[in-house]
Design an enzyme around this catalytic site. Structure first.
Site, PDB file in Angstrom:
ATOM      1  N   SER A  27      -2.094   0.329   6.624  1.00 37.78           N
ATOM      2  CA  SER A  27      -1.716  -1.031   6.996  1.00 37.78           C
ATOM      3  C   SER A  27      -2.350  -2.007   6.015  1.00 37.78           C
ATOM      4  CB  SER A  27      -2.208  -1.339   8.418  1.00 37.78           C
ATOM      5  OG  SER A  27      -2.133  -2.715   8.692  1.00 37.78           O
ATOM      6  N   HIS A  69       4.013   1.305   2.232  1.00 33.89           N
ATOM      7  CA  HIS A  69       5.183   0.599   1.691  1.00 33.89           C
ATOM      8  C   HIS A  69       5.865   1.429   0.604  1.00 33.89           C
ATOM      9  CE1 HIS A  69       2.780  -3.037   3.055  1.00 33.89           C
ATOM     10  NE2 HIS A  69       3.915  -3.190   3.688  1.00 33.89           N
ATOM     11  N   HIS A 115       0.856  -1.189   0.000  1.00 36.01           N
ATOM     12  CA  HIS A 115       0.000   0.000   0.000  1.00 36.01           C
ATOM     13  C   HIS A 115       0.891   1.237   0.000  1.00 36.01           C
ATOM     14  CE1 HIS A 115       1.032   0.248   4.256  1.00 36.01           C
ATOM     15  NE2 HIS A 115       0.598  -0.984   4.424  1.00 36.01           N
TER      16      HIS A 115
END
Length: 283
Positions: A187, A37, A34
Site C-alpha cells: 500500500s 501498482h 509501488h
C-alpha cells in the site's frame, strides 16, 4: 514515455490508437506507486495494446483534509518506476481543475448499499468521490478494460456497480493482492510506517489467515469475536473493524450458506496510519 497533463491532447492520442483497431487498458492510481501498482500494470500490458496509467490524487474521495494533504506525491519518482517496466506506457496526470472543470464536486450515486458498510461506515462520502473520479476518467479515456487491485475489494465491487448503473462499456478486471514478504498488503500508506511499525503490521494478515482457517469450522460470529480478542491483546495495532461479508453484496454474514462466497475485511491503525486488507474465505 508520454506524459499527458491535458485531457484534450490525451483524447486525440486515444482516438488515433482506437482508429488503428487497438485496445486501451487503464490502471487508475493516486500515485505513490509501488509493486502492487506495477502488478496491475503487468496485467494490463498482457491484456491491452496501449496501457494508460492515471496518476491523480482525487480530492473528492477524502473525508479528512489532513489525509489528503499528507498523501504522498512524487510524479517524477512514479514515472521512473513505470519506465523500468516499459516506456510504452502513457501517463495521464491532470490537475483537479483539468479533470473536473471549475467545480470540483462529488456526484451522488446509488450503489445499492455497497457504499454504506465497512469503509463507507467510517469514511463518509468516500465512495461517491471514488465513483465520481472513475466516471470522469472512463469518459475521458474510454478504456476497453480497467484494472483494479483486490486489496480495495469493496471499491472493486462498487466500480462494477458503477458500470452496471451507467452502462459505460468498460470491462473491470480485478487483480490479486500483492504482499510484502511478511504478508503485509502492499500500500502507498506503508511508506509512512517505520521499520518497526511495518514488522508489527504483518500481524493483520496473520490474523486474517487464522480467521480463514477458523471460519472453515466455526460461525461468523465466533470468528469475529476471536479476531477482536486478538487485537485487544495487541499493544501495537488498533482494530477499527473486522467483518465477514458476502463477496458480492458485501452484506454482513450472520449464517453461512452452502455455495455462497464470503470474504473477511479488516481495517486497523498502526501508529495513527490506517491499513486495510481482506481475504477470501473457505466455506
Amino acid at each position: 514515455m508520454q506524459v499527458f497533463r491535458e485531457k484534450q491532447l490525451l483524447i486525440q492520442a486515444i482516438q488515433k490508437v482506437k482508429s488503428d483497431g487497438k485496445s486501451i487498458g487503464l490502471v487508475p492510481t493516486m500515485g505513490a506507486l509501488h509493486e502492487g501498482h506495477l502488478s496491475l500494470v503487468t496485467n494490463a500490458l498482457k491484456d491491452s495494446d496501449q496501457v494508460i496509467v492515471s496518476i491523480f490524487v482525487n480530492p473528492t474521495q477524502f473525508d479528512n483534509p489532513e489525509d489528503l494533504e499528507k498523501y504522498p506525491r512524487n510524479l517524477n519518482k512514479d514515472i521512473e518506476l513505470l519506465e523500468k517496466e516499459t516506456s510504452d506506457i502513457w501517463v495521464f496526470s491532470p490537475t483537479a481543475n483539468e479533470l473536473y472543470g471549475d467545480k470540483i464536486l462529488s456526484q451522488n450515486f446509488d450503489f445499492e448499499g455497497l457504499e454504506s458498510v465497512m469503509e463507507g461506515e467510517f469514511r463518509a462520502g468516500h465512495f461517491n468521490g471514488v465513483g465520481t473520479v472513475v466516471k470522469h476518467l472512463f469518459e475521458v479515456i474510454t478504456p476497453d478494460k480497467a484494472f483494479f487491485g483486490e486489496k480495495d475489494f469493496q471499491q472493486l465491487q462498487i466500480i462494477r456497480k458503477l458500470i452496471e448503473k451507467t452502462g459505460l462499456p468498460v470491462e473491470i478486471v480485478g487483480c490479486p493482492i500483492l504482499r510484502e514478504d511478511s504478508g503485509l498488503a502492499r500500500s502507498s500508506r506503508n511508506e509512512r510506517l517505520s521499520f518497526q511499525n511495518r514488522k508489527e503490521a504483518a500481524f493483520i494478515y496473520e490474523v486474517l489467515q487464522n480467521a480463514n482457517r477458523l471460519f472453515g469450522t466455526e460461525s461468523a460470529e465466533h470468528t469475529t469475536n476471536w479476531v477482536e480478542n486478538q487485537f485487544k491483546n495487541n499493544q501495537h495495532l488498533k482494530l477499527e473493524y473486522f467483518e465477514i461479508a458476502d463477496s458480492e453484496t458485501l452484506k454482513k454474514v450472520n449464517k453461512k450458506e452452502k455455495g455462497k462466497q464470503y470474504r473477511a475485511f479488516i481495517a486497523a491503525y498502526s501508529d495513527g496510519i490506517r491499513l486495510i486488507d481482506n481475504i477470501a474465505l473457505n466455506n
